[in-house]
Design a protein around this motif. Structure first.
Motif, PDB file in Angstrom:
ATOM      1  N   THR A   1       0.835   5.342   0.265  1.00  0.00           N
ATOM      2  CA  THR A   1       0.073   6.560   0.522  1.00  0.00           C
ATOM      3  C   THR A   1       1.008   7.745   0.247  1.00  0.00           C
ATOM      4  OG1 THR A   1       0.721   6.645   2.829  1.00  0.00           O
ATOM      5  CG2 THR A   1      -1.275   5.418   2.336  1.00  0.00           C
TER       6      THR A   1
ATOM      7  N   PHE B   1       0.854  -1.184   0.000  1.00  0.00           N
ATOM      8  CA  PHE B   1       0.000   0.000   0.000  1.00  0.00           C
ATOM      9  C   PHE B   1       0.888   1.231   0.000  1.00  0.00           C
ATOM     10  CE2 PHE B   1      -3.148  -2.898   2.066  1.00  0.00           C
ATOM     11  CZ  PHE B   1      -4.132  -2.790   1.095  1.00  0.00           C
TER      12      PHE B   1
ATOM     13  N   PRO C   1      -0.963 -10.529  14.317  1.00  0.00           N
ATOM     14  CA  PRO C   1      -1.143  -9.256  15.001  1.00  0.00           C
ATOM     15  C   PRO C   1      -2.003  -8.282  14.211  1.00  0.00           C
ATOM     16  CG  PRO C   1       1.202  -9.763  14.648  1.00  0.00           C
ATOM     17  CD  PRO C   1       0.424 -10.813  13.955  1.00  0.00           C
ATOM     18  N   SER C   2      -2.545  -7.292  14.914  1.00  0.00           N
ATOM     19  CA  SER C   2      -3.317  -6.254  14.255  1.00  0.00           C
ATOM     20  C   SER C   2      -2.442  -5.564  13.212  1.00  0.00           C
ATOM     21  CB  SER C   2      -3.772  -5.267  15.333  1.00  0.00           C
ATOM     22  OG  SER C   2      -4.537  -4.277  14.731  1.00  0.00           O
ATOM     23  N   GLY C   3      -2.994  -5.355  12.033  1.00  0.00           N
ATOM     24  CA  GLY C   3      -2.245  -4.676  10.977  1.00  0.00           C
ATOM     25  C   GLY C   3      -1.333  -5.598  10.182  1.00  0.00           C
ATOM     26  N   SER C   4      -1.405  -6.918  10.435  1.00  0.00           N
ATOM     27  CA  SER C   4      -0.482  -7.818   9.729  1.00  0.00           C
ATOM     28  C   SER C   4      -0.971  -8.188   8.329  1.00  0.00           C
ATOM     29  CB  SER C   4      -0.246  -9.085  10.555  1.00  0.00           C
ATOM     30  OG  SER C   4      -1.468  -9.751  10.789  1.00  0.00           O
ATOM     31  N   GLY C   5      -2.176  -7.767   7.968  1.00  0.00           N
ATOM     32  CA  GLY C   5      -2.621  -7.993   6.594  1.00  0.00           C
ATOM     33  C   GLY C   5      -3.684  -9.060   6.438  1.00  0.00           C
ATOM     34  N   LYS C   6      -4.321  -9.450   7.539  1.00  0.00           N
ATOM     35  CA  LYS C   6      -5.309 -10.535   7.459  1.00  0.00           C
ATOM     36  C   LYS C   6      -6.505 -10.135   6.591  1.00  0.00           C
ATOM     37  CE  LYS C   6      -5.733 -10.653  11.976  1.00  0.00           C
ATOM     38  NZ  LYS C   6      -4.842  -9.511  12.302  1.00  0.00           N
ATOM     39  N   SER C   7      -7.056  -8.938   6.851  1.00  0.00           N
ATOM     40  CA  SER C   7      -8.221  -8.510   6.055  1.00  0.00           C
ATOM     41  C   SER C   7      -7.810  -8.272   4.600  1.00  0.00           C
ATOM     42  CB  SER C   7      -8.829  -7.229   6.620  1.00  0.00           C
ATOM     43  OG  SER C   7      -9.242  -7.440   7.930  1.00  0.00           O
ATOM     44  N   THR C   8      -6.605  -7.762   4.414  1.00  0.00           N
ATOM     45  CA  THR C   8      -6.115  -7.550   3.044  1.00  0.00           C
ATOM     46  C   THR C   8      -6.084  -8.883   2.290  1.00  0.00           C
ATOM     47  OG1 THR C   8      -4.778  -5.707   3.833  1.00  0.00           O
ATOM     48  CG2 THR C   8      -4.161  -6.663   1.695  1.00  0.00           C
TER      49      THR C   8
ATOM     50  N   HIS D   1      -8.662 -13.197  16.232  1.00  0.00           N
ATOM     51  CA  HIS D   1      -7.634 -12.922  17.236  1.00  0.00           C
ATOM     52  C   HIS D   1      -7.701 -13.957  18.352  1.00  0.00           C
ATOM     53  CE1 HIS D   1      -7.520  -8.654  15.764  1.00  0.00           C
ATOM     54  NE2 HIS D   1      -6.253  -8.910  15.948  1.00  0.00           N
TER      55      HIS D   1
ATOM     56  N   VAL E   1       2.519  -5.198   2.689  1.00  0.00           N
ATOM     57  CA  VAL E   1       1.674  -5.892   3.656  1.00  0.00           C
ATOM     58  C   VAL E   1       1.771  -7.408   3.470  1.00  0.00           C
ATOM     59  CG1 VAL E   1      -0.691  -6.143   4.491  1.00  0.00           C
ATOM     60  CG2 VAL E   1       0.143  -3.913   3.820  1.00  0.00           C
TER      61      VAL E   1
END
Ligand SMILES: Nc1ncnc2c1ncn2[C@@H]1O[C@H](COP(=O)(O)OP(=O)(O)OP(=O)(O)O)[C@@H](O)[C@H]1O
Length: 225
Positions: free
Chosen positions: A13, A11, A39-46, A199, A20
């Motif tokens: 910006t 990503f 962890p949060s922000g590790s790219g799971k949703s991506t 999580h 990611v």
């Protein structure tokens, strides 16, 4: 079988650029439950967005059985998504001004006769443990656990092969969390393929495989109970 092959995503910006996902590989067997933690922000949703055809990776391929989904035309990919993939989100994403039963039929409301859809929705709502007395309520009149079960029924209305769940128990208390775990287990028994991002290790351990995303890489993790 769903195959994620050498998938990378960056990503960029105005102020930063971050990689990611870095050459992620993942093979998911039909009828299995795959848990993804990290962890949060590790790219799971991506990764979920890429697998479901919503976000094109910078490089790499996603195969849905033998179909390379990013080689399909936009409309074909969108049809595949609508018919073969169901989504369940942490915040349910139910439409507030539609009743429970109308929320369930919405994804395919233009494709079938309404009576048939209501019949199917009633069956599904029964499967997920929602009683008929609730069918005409609005989402705001439901508990968190009820909302999530309605969201699962909605995700199943098109009879998808793959159910993608992004933190399906994140907002629930332990009793409702356990009910959702039982429901997901019974869906696997019915042959659904499921990818569950969570999580909660207590949810993840129900998977046939557990993967952890860290620093752009995915690794298989031992199931430790
Ligand atoms: N559209 C975007 N533009 C720029 N950066 C993005 C975009 N989407 C996600 N990111 C960044 O990519 C990284 C991974 O985000 P992602 O939502 O996939 O993580 P996650 O593992 O699902 O996190 P969480 O567990 O907190 O939900 C984060 O640093 C996020 O800020």
């Amino acid at each position: 079988m769903i195959k994620v092959e050498n998938v990378s995503k960056k990503f960029t910006t105005k102020t930063s650029s971050s990689e990611v996902l870095n050459s992620v590989n993942l093979h998911i067997s039909n009828g299995s439950w795959t848990s993804i933690v990290g962890p949060s922000g590790s790219g799971k949703s991506t990764l979920l967005n890429i697998i479901s055809g919503l976000l094109k990776p910078d490089s790499g391929e996603i195969y849905f059985n033998d179909t390379n989904i990013y080689q399909l035309k936009e409309q074909e990919r969108s049809d595949l998504r609508r018919k073969r993939i169901g989504f369940v989100f942490q915040d349910f994403k139910l439409l507030p001004y539609y009743s429970v039963i109308d929320n369930v039929i919405l994804p395919i409301i233009h494709e079938h006769k309404k009576e048939e859809l209501y019949k199917q929705a009633k069956k599904l709502l029964k499967t997920v443990g929602i009683s008929e007395s609730i069918h005409n309520r609005l989402p705001k009149e439901l508990s968190g656990g009820e909302k999530q079960r309605v969201a699962i029924a909605r995700a199943l209305i098109a009879n998808p092969d793959l159910l993608i769940c992004d933190e399906p128990t994140g907002n629930l208390d332990s009793k409702n969390r356990d009910q959702i775990i039982n429901l997901l287990n019974s869906l696997r028994e019915q042959g659904k393929t499921m990818i569950v991002v969570t999580h909660d290790m207590g949810v993840a351990v129900h998977g046939d495989e557990i993967y952890e995303l860290v620093n752009g890489k995915i690794n298989q993790t031992e199931v430790v109970i």
